[in-house]
Design a protein around this motif. Structure first.
Motif, PDB file in Angstrom:
ATOM      1  N   HIS A  60      23.628-110.966 -31.450  1.00  0.00           N
ATOM      2  CA  HIS A  60      24.644-111.062 -32.507  1.00  0.00           C
ATOM      3  C   HIS A  60      26.048-110.796 -31.944  1.00  0.00           C
ATOM      4  O   HIS A  60      27.006-111.485 -32.299  1.00  0.00           O
ATOM      5  CB  HIS A  60      24.314-110.099 -33.643  1.00  0.00           C
ATOM      6  N   ILE A  61      26.151-109.817 -31.061  1.00  0.00           N
ATOM      7  CA  ILE A  61      27.438-109.539 -30.413  1.00  0.00           C
ATOM      8  C   ILE A  61      27.929-110.788 -29.687  1.00  0.00           C
ATOM      9  O   ILE A  61      29.080-111.181 -29.797  1.00  0.00           O
ATOM     10  CB  ILE A  61      27.321-108.338 -29.442  1.00  0.00           C
ATOM     11  N   ALA A  62      27.029-111.420 -28.949  1.00  0.00           N
ATOM     12  CA  ALA A  62      27.401-112.628 -28.203  1.00  0.00           C
ATOM     13  C   ALA A  62      27.787-113.764 -29.140  1.00  0.00           C
ATOM     14  O   ALA A  62      28.758-114.471 -28.883  1.00  0.00           O
ATOM     15  CB  ALA A  62      26.247-113.058 -27.295  1.00  0.00           C
ATOM     16  N   ASN A  63      27.054-113.952 -30.219  1.00  0.00           N
ATOM     17  CA  ASN A  63      27.366-115.034 -31.155  1.00  0.00           C
ATOM     18  C   ASN A  63      28.710-114.840 -31.838  1.00  0.00           C
ATOM     19  O   ASN A  63      29.435-115.803 -32.075  1.00  0.00           O
ATOM     20  CB  ASN A  63      26.271-115.163 -32.218  1.00  0.00           C
TER      21      ASN A  63
ATOM     22  N   LYS B 225      36.873-108.745 -25.258  1.00  0.00           N
ATOM     23  CA  LYS B 225      36.294-107.916 -24.207  1.00  0.00           C
ATOM     24  C   LYS B 225      35.939-106.560 -24.809  1.00  0.00           C
ATOM     25  O   LYS B 225      36.798-105.873 -25.348  1.00  0.00           O
ATOM     26  CB  LYS B 225      37.299-107.768 -23.062  1.00  0.00           C
ATOM     27  N   LEU B 226      34.653-106.201 -24.726  1.00  0.00           N
ATOM     28  CA  LEU B 226      34.158-104.994 -25.382  1.00  0.00           C
ATOM     29  C   LEU B 226      33.588-104.018 -24.369  1.00  0.00           C
ATOM     30  O   LEU B 226      32.656-104.354 -23.626  1.00  0.00           O
ATOM     31  CB  LEU B 226      33.077-105.392 -26.395  1.00  0.00           C
ATOM     32  N   ALA B 227      34.176-102.823 -24.315  1.00  0.00           N
ATOM     33  CA  ALA B 227      33.639-101.731 -23.508  1.00  0.00           C
ATOM     34  C   ALA B 227      32.909-100.801 -24.466  1.00  0.00           C
ATOM     35  O   ALA B 227      33.495-100.313 -25.428  1.00  0.00           O
ATOM     36  CB  ALA B 227      34.758-100.991 -22.787  1.00  0.00           C
ATOM     37  N   LEU B 228      31.642-100.572 -24.219  1.00  0.00           N
ATOM     38  CA  LEU B 228      30.802 -99.774 -25.107  1.00  0.00           C
ATOM     39  C   LEU B 228      30.540 -98.424 -24.466  1.00  0.00           C
ATOM     40  O   LEU B 228      29.928 -98.347 -23.405  1.00  0.00           O
ATOM     41  CB  LEU B 228      29.487-100.519 -25.369  1.00  0.00           C
TER      42      LEU B 228
ATOM     43  N   ILE C 290      30.990-107.879 -22.209  1.00  0.00           N
ATOM     44  CA  ILE C 290      30.588-106.549 -22.643  1.00  0.00           C
ATOM     45  C   ILE C 290      30.061-105.763 -21.463  1.00  0.00           C
ATOM     46  O   ILE C 290      29.452-106.328 -20.551  1.00  0.00           O
ATOM     47  CB  ILE C 290      29.513-106.619 -23.758  1.00  0.00           C
ATOM     48  N   ARG C 291      30.322-104.462 -21.498  1.00  0.00           N
ATOM     49  CA  ARG C 291      29.766-103.572 -20.483  1.00  0.00           C
ATOM     50  C   ARG C 291      29.610-102.193 -21.106  1.00  0.00           C
ATOM     51  O   ARG C 291      30.461-101.761 -21.871  1.00  0.00           O
ATOM     52  CB  ARG C 291      30.692-103.513 -19.275  1.00  0.00           C
ATOM     53  N   THR C 292      28.515-101.511 -20.793  1.00  0.00           N
ATOM     54  CA  THR C 292      28.289-100.170 -21.314  1.00  0.00           C
ATOM     55  C   THR C 292      28.664 -99.131 -20.267  1.00  0.00           C
ATOM     56  O   THR C 292      28.489 -99.353 -19.064  1.00  0.00           O
ATOM     57  CB  THR C 292      26.822 -99.972 -21.729  1.00  0.00           C
TER      58      THR C 292
ATOM     59  N   TRP D  33      37.770-100.544 -16.744  1.00  0.00           N
ATOM     60  CA  TRP D  33      37.159-101.875 -16.816  1.00  0.00           C
ATOM     61  C   TRP D  33      37.814-102.723 -17.894  1.00  0.00           C
ATOM     62  O   TRP D  33      38.057-103.906 -17.707  1.00  0.00           O
ATOM     63  CB  TRP D  33      35.664-101.759 -17.090  1.00  0.00           C
ATOM     64  N   LEU D  34      38.125-102.106 -19.010  1.00  0.00           N
ATOM     65  CA  LEU D  34      38.726-102.835 -20.120  1.00  0.00           C
ATOM     66  C   LEU D  34      40.075-103.419 -19.724  1.00  0.00           C
ATOM     67  O   LEU D  34      40.403-104.553 -20.084  1.00  0.00           O
ATOM     68  CB  LEU D  34      38.892-101.887 -21.310  1.00  0.00           C
TER      69      LEU D  34
END
Length: 131
Positions: free
Chosen positions: A69-72, A79-82, A104-106, A116-117
């Motif tokens: 869902h995140i990808a869709n 750009k999402l840093a988790l 995305i990266r955790t 990273w962001l």
């Protein structure tokens, strides 16, 4: 009780903090909220902090559907840093989403997440600093 969220605006990115209890029904809604907030603020980098969330064992199938869902919803536009503390399956969510072209990266450290962001050279490897 489910989870609650708030947005803050930093200089070059947004910060979303999620608190409360983990709920799949809540988390599946967050990618659209993230996209809408990023579009509204015209900022396309976001740090999502889920460390305050009280988590139980999250089933892999839920992480799979969340990653898809995140990808869709976000694709390669946001750009999402988790920021996620020590959950053993957090990389699974990242792999599912990034295999579908999400940026995305955790991370377990907010310092590494912010670096990273703000790092804009996606074609070069990101080397994490060791504490």
């Amino acid at each position: 009780m489910g989870s609650l969220y708030s947005f803050e605006k930093e200089k070059n990115y947004l910060v979303m903090t999620i608190t409360g209890n983990y709920s799949y029904e809540d988390f599946i809604k967050y990618p659209k909220l993230i996209r809408n907030e990023c579009l509204k603020e015209k900022m396309y980098k976001i740090l999502v902090n889920v460390t305050p969330v009280i988590k139980t064992e999250i089933p892999l199938v839920e992480l799979f559907f969340l990653g898809e869902h995140i990808a869709n919803v976000l694709r390669d536009h946001i750009k999402l840093a988790l920021l996620w503390d020590g959950e053993k399956h957090n990389r699974f969510l990242q792999k599912v989403a990034s295999n579908r072209f999400a940026l995305i990266r955790t991370f377990e450290s907010d310092v590494h997440a912010k670096i990273w962001l703000m790092y804009d050279r996606e074609d070069e490897p990101f080397i994490e600093l060791k504490p």
